[in-house]
Design a protein around this motif. Structure first.
Motif, PDB file in Angstrom:
ATOM      1  N   SER A 260       0.841  -1.195   0.000  1.00 26.00           N
ATOM      2  CA  SER A 260       0.000   0.000   0.000  1.00 26.00           C
ATOM      3  C   SER A 260       0.877   1.246   0.000  1.00 26.00           C
ATOM      4  N   ASP A 261       0.285   2.357  -0.404  1.00 24.63           N
ATOM      5  CA  ASP A 261       1.038   3.608  -0.477  1.00 24.63           C
ATOM      6  C   ASP A 261       1.546   4.038   0.896  1.00 24.63           C
ATOM      7  N   GLY A 262       0.776   3.761   1.941  1.00 18.98           N
ATOM      8  CA  GLY A 262       1.186   4.181   3.271  1.00 18.98           C
ATOM      9  C   GLY A 262       2.378   3.435   3.825  1.00 18.98           C
ATOM     10  N   SER A 263       2.673   2.246   3.290  1.00 20.96           N
ATOM     11  CA  SER A 263       3.797   1.445   3.772  1.00 20.96           C
ATOM     12  C   SER A 263       4.889   1.287   2.723  1.00 20.96           C
ATOM     13  N   ALA A 264       4.819   2.062   1.658  1.00 23.57           N
ATOM     14  CA  ALA A 264       5.810   1.937   0.583  1.00 23.57           C
ATOM     15  C   ALA A 264       7.217   2.279   1.059  1.00 23.57           C
ATOM     16  N   SER A 265       7.341   3.203   2.029  1.00 19.29           N
ATOM     17  CA  SER A 265       8.658   3.585   2.538  1.00 19.29           C
ATOM     18  C   SER A 265       9.166   2.632   3.614  1.00 19.29           C
ATOM     19  N   LEU A 266       8.322   1.705   4.060  1.00 17.65           N
ATOM     20  CA  LEU A 266       8.708   0.787   5.133  1.00 17.65           C
ATOM     21  C   LEU A 266       9.022  -0.613   4.634  1.00 17.65           C
ATOM     22  N   LEU A 267       8.433  -1.005   3.508  1.00 16.11           N
ATOM     23  CA  LEU A 267       8.540  -2.383   3.049  1.00 16.11           C
ATOM     24  C   LEU A 267       9.077  -2.442   1.628  1.00 16.11           C
ATOM     25  N   ASP A 268       9.798  -3.514   1.362  1.00 12.85           N
ATOM     26  CA  ASP A 268      10.200  -3.891   0.011  1.00 12.85           C
ATOM     27  C   ASP A 268       9.591  -5.247  -0.290  1.00 12.85           C
ATOM     28  N   LEU A 269       9.085  -5.418  -1.504  1.00 15.61           N
ATOM     29  CA  LEU A 269       8.396  -6.655  -1.872  1.00 15.61           C
ATOM     30  C   LEU A 269       9.251  -7.476  -2.813  1.00 15.61           C
ATOM     31  N   ALA A 270       9.474  -8.718  -2.432  1.00 18.49           N
ATOM     32  CA  ALA A 270      10.222  -9.653  -3.274  1.00 18.49           C
ATOM     33  C   ALA A 270       9.243 -10.562  -4.012  1.00 18.49           C
ATOM     34  N   ASN A 271       9.597 -10.951  -5.214  1.00 17.82           N
ATOM     35  CA  ASN A 271       8.796 -11.843  -6.066  1.00 17.82           C
ATOM     36  C   ASN A 271       7.387 -11.306  -6.325  1.00 17.82           C
ATOM     37  N   PRO A 272       7.260 -10.028  -6.715  1.00 23.43           N
ATOM     38  CA  PRO A 272       5.916  -9.510  -7.007  1.00 23.43           C
ATOM     39  C   PRO A 272       5.408 -10.011  -8.352  1.00 23.43           C
ATOM     40  N   ARG A 273       4.094 -10.047  -8.497  1.00 21.80           N
ATOM     41  CA  ARG A 273       3.458 -10.409  -9.761  1.00 21.80           C
ATOM     42  C   ARG A 273       2.354  -9.403 -10.053  1.00 21.80           C
ATOM     43  N   PRO A 274       2.236  -8.943 -11.308  1.00 21.87           N
ATOM     44  CA  PRO A 274       1.173  -7.977 -11.633  1.00 21.87           C
ATOM     45  C   PRO A 274      -0.192  -8.644 -11.617  1.00 21.87           C
ATOM     46  N   PHE A 275      -1.194  -7.911 -11.166  1.00 21.17           N
ATOM     47  CA  PHE A 275      -2.556  -8.436 -11.104  1.00 21.17           C
ATOM     48  C   PHE A 275      -3.122  -8.512 -12.521  1.00 21.17           C
ATOM     49  N   PRO A 276      -3.679  -9.656 -12.930  1.00 20.77           N
ATOM     50  CA  PRO A 276      -4.156  -9.804 -14.317  1.00 20.77           C
ATOM     51  C   PRO A 276      -5.410  -8.975 -14.576  1.00 20.77           C
ATOM     52  N   LYS A 277      -5.505  -8.446 -15.778  1.00 21.69           N
ATOM     53  CA  LYS A 277      -6.685  -7.693 -16.178  1.00 21.69           C
ATOM     54  C   LYS A 277      -7.734  -8.647 -16.753  1.00 21.69           C
ATOM     55  N   VAL A 278      -8.979  -8.353 -16.444  1.00 22.14           N
ATOM     56  CA  VAL A 278     -10.081  -9.173 -16.944  1.00 22.14           C
ATOM     57  C   VAL A 278     -10.443  -8.734 -18.352  1.00 22.14           C
ATOM     58  N   LYS A 279     -10.562  -9.688 -19.256  1.00 20.16           N
ATOM     59  CA  LYS A 279     -10.945  -9.378 -20.625  1.00 20.16           C
ATOM     60  C   LYS A 279     -12.435  -9.083 -20.688  1.00 20.16           C
ATOM     61  N   LEU A 280     -12.789  -8.130 -21.525  1.00 23.59           N
ATOM     62  CA  LEU A 280     -14.189  -7.775 -21.685  1.00 23.59           C
ATOM     63  C   LEU A 280     -14.909  -8.815 -22.536  1.00 23.59           C
ATOM     64  N   PRO A 281     -16.224  -8.962 -22.356  1.00 27.30           N
ATOM     65  CA  PRO A 281     -16.973  -9.913 -23.190  1.00 27.30           C
ATOM     66  C   PRO A 281     -16.974  -9.500 -24.651  1.00 27.30           C
ATOM     67  N   PRO A 282     -17.344 -10.404 -25.562  1.00 24.47           N
ATOM     68  CA  PRO A 282     -17.231 -10.105 -26.997  1.00 24.47           C
ATOM     69  C   PRO A 282     -18.282  -9.130 -27.510  1.00 24.47           C
ATOM     70  N   ASP A 283     -19.401  -8.961 -26.802  1.00 30.52           N
ATOM     71  CA  ASP A 283     -20.477  -8.092 -27.295  1.00 30.52           C
ATOM     72  C   ASP A 283     -20.367  -6.690 -26.713  1.00 30.52           C
ATOM     73  N   ILE A 284     -19.153  -6.115 -26.786  1.00 29.54           N
ATOM     74  CA  ILE A 284     -18.882  -4.801 -26.202  1.00 29.54           C
ATOM     75  C   ILE A 284     -18.816  -3.748 -27.307  1.00 29.54           C
ATOM     76  N   ILE A 285     -19.322  -2.556 -26.983  1.00 28.14           N
ATOM     77  CA  ILE A 285     -19.124  -1.376 -27.817  1.00 28.14           C
ATOM     78  C   ILE A 285     -18.353  -0.359 -26.985  1.00 28.14           C
ATOM     79  N   HIS A 286     -17.221   0.097 -27.519  1.00 31.25           N
ATOM     80  CA  HIS A 286     -16.402   1.089 -26.825  1.00 31.25           C
ATOM     81  C   HIS A 286     -16.955   2.481 -27.144  1.00 31.25           C
ATOM     82  N   VAL A 287     -17.563   3.107 -26.160  1.00 29.47           N
ATOM     83  CA  VAL A 287     -18.207   4.409 -26.351  1.00 29.47           C
ATOM     84  C   VAL A 287     -17.308   5.499 -25.779  1.00 29.47           C
ATOM     85  N   SER A 288     -16.978   6.493 -26.593  1.00 31.11           N
ATOM     86  CA  SER A 288     -16.202   7.661 -26.162  1.00 31.11           C
ATOM     87  C   SER A 288     -17.133   8.864 -26.096  1.00 31.11           C
TER      88      SER A 288
END
Length: 361
Positions: A260-288
């Motif tokens: 967490s941001d509050g403990s970033a100066s206190l801890l170092d993390l070994a062997n981190p892994r990025p959190f996977p992103k969920v793929k969107l379903p196929p019937d999606i329309i990207h609206v801007s």
């Protein structure tokens, strides 16, 4: 305890208060446990009391919910929600377990419980510091210096899995872990106390809307009646792409740890892994929208809008042989995906707040 559906072959789940904000898994006491009380007792730890907002000398309703569906919207028809409460489903199934959706991945943010923990500081009480001249304020010690404390994400993940297996986890739930790098596999005593907060959950593949690339292509080839039948089976949460907030931990669940941001100066993390992103379903329309915001919207929600028909029907009917509509970089939201996922992009000349109210309506 309110009467609820339960079974001896299921984990006993309860929740305090009227609404199931958090769900607690009960563990039976050993047979040799002795108590002077003549009635059943639920023993809670300090973390449990904090999570469930339970205080001493207060009465709370306790509901057994071992086979309940934790649905946020009670207006969803039963036939639109996956139900397995009456089946002996194997725990390894990636869909649900006894009516509760299974978790594929959990993102956990860790922070130090006590910033004054001695393990975070160096010991400056050595002979050099004690041998001072009389003119140098004898007996005054130098301020302690912080250690660079490193925690192993793999070890924390093992502890979280062993302590939450078959449990129902909810967003913002807290779990206390005592991290001791020298401890044995089954010894979690001593060490630095870390507070683990559930910050994000991804449900199992079939519940998260993730599909294979072949399924995206097959979706355009299926008849319209088949697609409409599939849309009618969607729950309200699936139709509106609500972010999941609760699920059950199974043998297939993976934990991903970050600091967490509050403990970033206190801890170092070994062997981190990025959190996977969920793929969107196929019937999606990207609206801007005109103020640069991006909305991934399922086609069924935009079907009533005649002006967006060519986007809703992209790849179907008379639009079958036309490529999916795209947007130029000038009008496409910077948050919208730029990779070709086979889903159409469209622009609406309204701001995001107005468009959000339209979707709610």
């Amino acid at each position: 305890v309110k009467e609820g559906k339960s079974s001896t072959d299921l984990p006993l789940l309860i929740h305090f208060h009227e609404m199931a904000v958090l769900v607690l898994t009960l563990l039976p006491l050993p047979d040799d446990f002795e108590s002077d009380e003549d009635h059943d007792i639920i023993y809670l730890s300090e973390v449990h009391r904090h999570n469930h907002k339970v205080c001493e000398d207060h009465d709370y309703p306790v509901t057994c919910c071992s086979q309940y569906h934790f649905t946020a919207n009670k207006s969803i028809p039963k036939d639109s929600v996956v139900s397995n409460s009456n089946s002996n489903q194997d725990e390894g199934d990636v869909n649900t377990t006894h009516g509760v959706k299974n978790i594929a991945a959990v993102h956990v943010e860790i922070s130090v419980r006590d910033h004054r923990d001695p393990l975070l500081f160096n010991d400056n009480d050595n002979e050099e510091d004690s041998d001072r001249d009389e003119d140098d304020n004898v007996g005054v010690k130098a301020p302690p210096q912080r250690n660079s404390f490193t925690v192993d994400a793999k070890q924390i993940t093992k502890h979280l899995f062993s302590s939450t297996h078959s449990c129902v986890l909810t967003l913002h739930e807290l779990i206390l872990v005592k991290y001791n790098p020298k401890a044995t596999e089954n010894d979690h005593t001593g060490g630095l106390e870390l507070v683990c907060r559930i910050s994000e959950v991804n449900l199992a593949e079939r519940e998260s809307g993730e599909v294979k690339s072949d399924d995206r292509n097959d979706d355009r080839k299926r008849p319209e009646s088949s697609r409409q039948e599939q849309q009618q089976q969607l729950s309200l949460a699936e139709a509106t792409l609500d972010d999941p907030f609760r699920g059950r931990v199974t043998i297939h669940t993976e934990f991903f740890v970050s600091i967490s941001d509050g403990s970033a100066s206190l801890l170092d993390l070994a062997n981190p892994r990025p959190f996977p992103k969920v793929k969107l379903p196929p019937d999606i329309i990207h609206v801007s929208t005109k103020d640069g915001e991006w909305f991934p919207v399922r086609r069924m929600l935009l079907a009533p809008c005649l002006k967006l028909t060519r986007y809703v029907q992209a790849g179907r009917g008379k639009y079958k042989h036309r490529p999916p509509p795209t947007l130029s970089d000038e009008i496409r939201s910077p948050d919208a995906p730029v990779e070709d996922d086979g889903c159409p992009h469209c622009f609406v000349d309204i701001d995001c707040h107005t468009f959000d109210r339209v979707l709610i309506y």
